[in-house]
Structures are given as C-alpha cells and as structure tokens.
Design a protein around this motif. Sequence first.
Motif, PDB file in Angstrom:
ATOM      1  N   VAL A 186       0.845  -1.207   0.000  1.00 19.21           N
ATOM      2  CA  VAL A 186       0.000   0.000   0.000  1.00 19.21           C
ATOM      3  C   VAL A 186       0.877   1.253   0.000  1.00 19.21           C
ATOM      4  O   VAL A 186       0.626   2.213  -0.729  1.00 19.21           O
ATOM      5  N   ILE A 187       1.928   1.244   0.826  1.00 16.42           N
ATOM      6  CA  ILE A 187       2.844   2.385   0.890  1.00 16.42           C
ATOM      7  C   ILE A 187       3.518   2.595  -0.461  1.00 16.42           C
ATOM      8  O   ILE A 187       3.645   3.728  -0.944  1.00 16.42           O
ATOM      9  N   ALA A 188       3.947   1.494  -1.102  1.00 16.60           N
ATOM     10  CA  ALA A 188       4.581   1.600  -2.409  1.00 16.60           C
ATOM     11  C   ALA A 188       3.623   2.197  -3.443  1.00 16.60           C
ATOM     12  O   ALA A 188       4.018   3.025  -4.268  1.00 16.60           O
ATOM     13  N   ALA A 189       2.359   1.773  -3.392  1.00 22.63           N
ATOM     14  CA  ALA A 189       1.364   2.297  -4.332  1.00 22.63           C
ATOM     15  C   ALA A 189       1.152   3.797  -4.116  1.00 22.63           C
ATOM     16  O   ALA A 189       1.074   4.576  -5.080  1.00 22.63           O
ATOM     17  N   LEU A 190       1.066   4.211  -2.860  1.00 20.32           N
ATOM     18  CA  LEU A 190       0.921   5.637  -2.574  1.00 20.32           C
ATOM     19  C   LEU A 190       2.169   6.409  -3.006  1.00 20.32           C
ATOM     20  O   LEU A 190       2.068   7.505  -3.557  1.00 20.32           O
ATOM     21  N   GLY A 191       3.356   5.808  -2.755  1.00 15.62           N
ATOM     22  CA  GLY A 191       4.587   6.451  -3.182  1.00 15.62           C
ATOM     23  C   GLY A 191       4.620   6.619  -4.696  1.00 15.62           C
ATOM     24  O   GLY A 191       5.067   7.657  -5.204  1.00 15.62           O
ATOM     25  N   ALA A 192       4.138   5.617  -5.425  1.00 14.48           N
ATOM     26  CA  ALA A 192       4.078   5.710  -6.886  1.00 14.48           C
ATOM     27  C   ALA A 192       3.146   6.844  -7.311  1.00 14.48           C
ATOM     28  O   ALA A 192       3.432   7.588  -8.253  1.00 14.48           O
TER      29      ALA A 192
END
Length: 199
Positions: A186-192
């Motif tokens: 989820v964090i990676a998706a938000l970072g993207a």
Amino acid sequence: MHSRSLSAVAAVLALVTLGAASPAFAHSGGVAAGGFVTGFLHPILGWDHVIAMVAVGLWGAFLGKPAIWLLPVTFPLVMALGGMLGAVGVPLPGIETGIAASGLVIGLAVLFAARPPLPVAAVIVAVFAIFHGHAHGTEMPGAVSPLAFAGGFVIGTGLLHLCGIGFGMLTRSRVGTFAVRGAGGVIAALGAGFLTGAL
C-alpha cells in the motif's frame, strides 16, 4: 492474535486510504511560522513524509535486530543534516521526486521482503533522509524558533518510525507477516502516486 492482526491491518489501511484521498505535502511553504509544535506537525501532516517514515520503521522491524533500531536512528540523524543544508540554502535537485521515491522504494522493500546487507539498507534510508530533511530545512529559517522547529520535526519523525516498528512487530506471526508486507505494498502504491505527481 489473528483478529488483532486483522484489526491492525484495517486501521493502517484506513489511515493510508484517508491520506490518499486528499494527499498533502508537508513542504508546501508557509507552515514554519511557529516553533516546536509546527516542526512536530510538519512531517505528520504531509502524507508523502508519513508513508516514508512508517515504511522505515516497518522495514527495520521486518529485518530484525540490529536494523530495527539502526534504520530508524539513521533516518533522523541524516535528515537533520539534510535540514541544515536546506536551512543554509544549499540547493538539492529533485526534492519532491526523492521524497516520493522514498515511499515507493522502501514500501517495495517491505512488500518483497528485501533483505539486503545492513549497510546497504542503511545507505538507502540515509539517501532518502537527505531529501526529507532538506524539505524541512528550507522552511526552518522562517520559523520563530528554528532550533525548536528542528527538534519538533526530528521527534515527529521518530514517532512515525515507532508506529512503523510497532506495526512491523506483527511479523512474529504468519498472518502478521502477510499484513506487514501488504502494508508495504500500500505504501509503495501511494509512493508511486506521489512520484507521478512530482514528475
């Protein structure tokens, strides 16, 4: 334990979803009018900062000792250096890109259970800390009390790391490990998403 893990996952996902619904950057200018409290809130009110700080704690907990304390200590120490560079006006290109990329990269490290050598993990965290610190530091000279502002944002950052570590401790169970890796995703998706906005 199972229901506790699921509750923790639900809480983190709800928090992250709320942040995604109205993304805010902690370094939008004009927020450094105060001292300690303003500095403390500075990283907490910017979701691009929040996801990265929590991800550092998650990754440290996932890697175990000594990373569980080394990564969350490395980040604020190097961030303070970046803050000094920003405060004295040393230019650093790609601030927004570096901050957004931190959530994406560290989130992916958690998602894919990356276990690099400890020095490599520390360098990754330190590089991103420079960008976060610089963003805080550029607003520090406008604060009523720059030193109090700096202390506030370092302590605020530390508390976000502790949140990540606390959630990361769920890796002691199988369901918890799945939850932590899912939170990394989820964090990676938000970072993207933040990275797309920064480019």
